[in-house]
Design a protein around this motif. Sequence first.
Motif, mmCIF file in Angstrom:
data_model
loop_
_atom_site.group_PDB
_atom_site.id
_atom_site.type_symbol
_atom_site.label_atom_id
_atom_site.label_comp_id
_atom_site.label_asym_id
_atom_site.label_seq_id
_atom_site.Cartn_x
_atom_site.Cartn_y
_atom_site.Cartn_z
ATOM 1 N N GLU A 257 14.609 -53.669 -32.478
ATOM 2 C CA GLU A 257 14.833 -53.839 -33.920
ATOM 3 C C GLU A 257 16.202 -54.460 -34.214
ATOM 4 O O GLU A 257 16.292 -55.475 -34.889
ATOM 5 N N CYS A 258 17.270 -53.847 -33.687
ATOM 6 C CA CYS A 258 18.621 -54.312 -34.022
ATOM 7 C C CYS A 258 19.295 -55.073 -32.882
ATOM 8 O O CYS A 258 20.305 -55.732 -33.099
ATOM 9 N N GLY A 259 18.785 -54.955 -31.647
ATOM 10 C CA GLY A 259 19.326 -55.710 -30.526
ATOM 11 C C GLY A 259 20.489 -55.057 -29.801
ATOM 12 O O GLY A 259 21.024 -55.623 -28.856
ATOM 13 N N GLN A 260 20.898 -53.875 -30.215
ATOM 14 C CA GLN A 260 22.013 -53.204 -29.546
ATOM 15 C C GLN A 260 21.510 -52.420 -28.331
ATOM 16 O O GLN A 260 20.362 -52.022 -28.262
ATOM 17 N N ASP A 261 22.399 -52.208 -27.364
ATOM 18 C CA ASP A 261 22.067 -51.458 -26.146
ATOM 19 C C ASP A 261 22.307 -49.970 -26.368
ATOM 20 O O ASP A 261 23.111 -49.339 -25.688
ATOM 21 N N ARG A 262 21.599 -49.376 -27.319
ATOM 22 C CA ARG A 262 21.807 -47.969 -27.649
ATOM 23 C C ARG A 262 20.498 -47.193 -27.614
ATOM 24 O O ARG A 262 20.353 -46.181 -28.292
ATOM 25 N N VAL A 263 19.526 -47.641 -26.845
ATOM 26 C CA VAL A 263 18.224 -46.981 -26.803
ATOM 27 C C VAL A 263 18.257 -45.856 -25.776
ATOM 28 O O VAL A 263 18.713 -46.035 -24.645
ATOM 29 N N VAL A 264 17.776 -44.680 -26.174
ATOM 30 C CA VAL A 264 17.699 -43.524 -25.288
ATOM 31 C C VAL A 264 16.282 -42.956 -25.337
ATOM 32 O O VAL A 264 15.569 -43.123 -26.322
ATOM 33 N N ARG A 265 15.896 -42.288 -24.261
ATOM 34 C CA ARG A 265 14.578 -41.662 -24.212
ATOM 35 C C ARG A 265 14.667 -40.283 -24.842
ATOM 36 O O ARG A 265 15.492 -39.452 -24.442
ATOM 37 N N THR A 266 13.812 -40.032 -25.834
ATOM 38 C CA THR A 266 13.817 -38.724 -26.479
ATOM 39 C C THR A 266 12.753 -37.811 -25.906
ATOM 40 O O THR A 266 12.911 -36.590 -25.928
ATOM 41 N N ASP A 267 11.667 -38.376 -25.424
ATOM 42 C CA ASP A 267 10.570 -37.619 -24.838
ATOM 43 C C ASP A 267 9.800 -38.574 -23.942
ATOM 44 O O ASP A 267 10.113 -39.760 -23.878
ATOM 45 N N THR A 268 8.790 -38.109 -23.268
ATOM 46 C CA THR A 268 8.019 -38.962 -22.383
ATOM 47 C C THR A 268 7.362 -40.081 -23.181
ATOM 48 O O THR A 268 6.503 -39.843 -24.014
ATOM 49 N N GLY A 269 7.819 -41.306 -22.934
ATOM 50 C CA GLY A 269 7.252 -42.469 -23.603
ATOM 51 C C GLY A 269 7.752 -42.701 -25.011
ATOM 52 O O GLY A 269 7.335 -43.641 -25.668
ATOM 53 N N GLY B 13 6.989 -46.551 -25.621
ATOM 54 C CA GLY B 13 7.141 -47.446 -24.481
ATOM 55 C C GLY B 13 6.618 -46.751 -23.249
ATOM 56 O O GLY B 13 5.773 -45.848 -23.329
ATOM 57 N N GLY B 14 7.132 -47.148 -22.122
ATOM 58 C CA GLY B 14 6.726 -46.513 -20.885
ATOM 59 C C GLY B 14 7.410 -45.169 -20.707
ATOM 60 O O GLY B 14 8.298 -44.795 -21.461
ATOM 61 N N ALA B 15 6.994 -44.458 -19.697
ATOM 62 C CA ALA B 15 7.576 -43.144 -19.443
ATOM 63 C C ALA B 15 9.012 -43.259 -18.950
ATOM 64 O O ALA B 15 9.850 -42.417 -19.270
ATOM 65 N N TYR B 16 9.327 -44.313 -18.197
ATOM 66 C CA TYR B 16 10.646 -44.430 -17.595
ATOM 67 C C TYR B 16 11.446 -45.611 -18.102
ATOM 68 O O TYR B 16 12.626 -45.730 -17.822
ATOM 69 N N ARG B 17 10.828 -46.537 -18.826
ATOM 70 C CA ARG B 17 11.550 -47.666 -19.424
ATOM 71 C C ARG B 17 10.873 -48.042 -20.728
ATOM 72 O O ARG B 17 9.672 -47.860 -20.883
ATOM 73 N N PRO B 18 11.636 -48.553 -21.678
ATOM 74 C CA PRO B 18 11.074 -48.811 -23.006
ATOM 75 C C PRO B 18 9.965 -49.853 -23.023
ATOM 76 O O PRO B 18 9.041 -49.754 -23.813
ATOM 77 N N GLU B 19 10.064 -50.855 -22.165
ATOM 78 C CA GLU B 19 9.019 -51.873 -22.126
ATOM 79 C C GLU B 19 8.538 -52.008 -20.685
ATOM 80 O O GLU B 19 9.319 -52.318 -19.789
ATOM 81 N N THR B 20 7.248 -51.788 -20.472
ATOM 82 C CA THR B 20 6.682 -51.842 -19.139
ATOM 83 C C THR B 20 6.246 -53.262 -18.814
ATOM 84 O O THR B 20 6.033 -54.082 -19.714
ATOM 85 N N PRO B 21 6.071 -53.594 -17.541
ATOM 86 C CA PRO B 21 5.563 -54.921 -17.185
ATOM 87 C C PRO B 21 4.186 -55.196 -17.801
ATOM 88 O O PRO B 21 3.906 -56.316 -18.231
ATOM 89 N N ALA B 22 3.340 -54.170 -17.870
ATOM 90 C CA ALA B 22 2.021 -54.357 -18.483
ATOM 91 C C ALA B 22 2.157 -54.641 -19.977
ATOM 92 O O ALA B 22 1.430 -55.466 -20.537
ATOM 93 N N GLY B 23 3.106 -53.981 -20.626
ATOM 94 C CA GLY B 23 3.349 -54.224 -22.039
ATOM 95 C C GLY B 23 3.832 -55.642 -22.297
ATOM 96 O O GLY B 23 3.460 -56.270 -23.291
ATOM 97 N N LYS B 24 4.663 -56.170 -21.400
ATOM 98 C CA LYS B 24 5.126 -57.550 -21.529
ATOM 99 C C LYS B 24 3.958 -58.521 -21.406
ATOM 100 O O LYS B 24 3.872 -59.508 -22.145
#
Length: 99
Positions: free
Chosen positions: A41-53, A66-77
Motif C-alpha cells: 500500500e505505502c511502499g515502506q519496509d515496515r510489514v510484520v507478521r501478526t498471525d499465520t498468513g 499472504g503466505g505463512a512465512y512471507r507476505p507474497e509467495t511465489p505462487a501468488g506472484k
Amino acid sequence: MSSNSSRTGSAGRFGARYGRVARKRVAEIEADTRADHECPECGQDRVVRTDTGIWACEACDHTFTGGAYRPETPAGKTVRRSIRAALAEDEDDEVDIEA
C-alpha cells in the motif's frame, strides 16, 4: 580448541536434535519471516507478521493476507502475473472490437 563465537542462529535452540538439514531449513524460514518486507500500500519496509498468513504494515496500518512465512509467495506472484495478462488481453480485445 573451539572459539567462543556462536554461529548457531535461530535454530540453535534445537541443539543436536532433528538433523542438520531440518535445522538449516528452520533457520532460513525464520530469517525470511523476520526480514524487511515492503508494504504493497505505502511502499515502506515496515510489514510484520501478526498471525499465520496475516501481515500488517506498522506505518499505514494496512492489513493483508499472504503466505505463512512471507507476505507474497511465489505462487501468488504467478497468479498476479496471470491476472494482469488476462486483463491486458481483454483490453486488447475491446480495442479490436471498437476499431
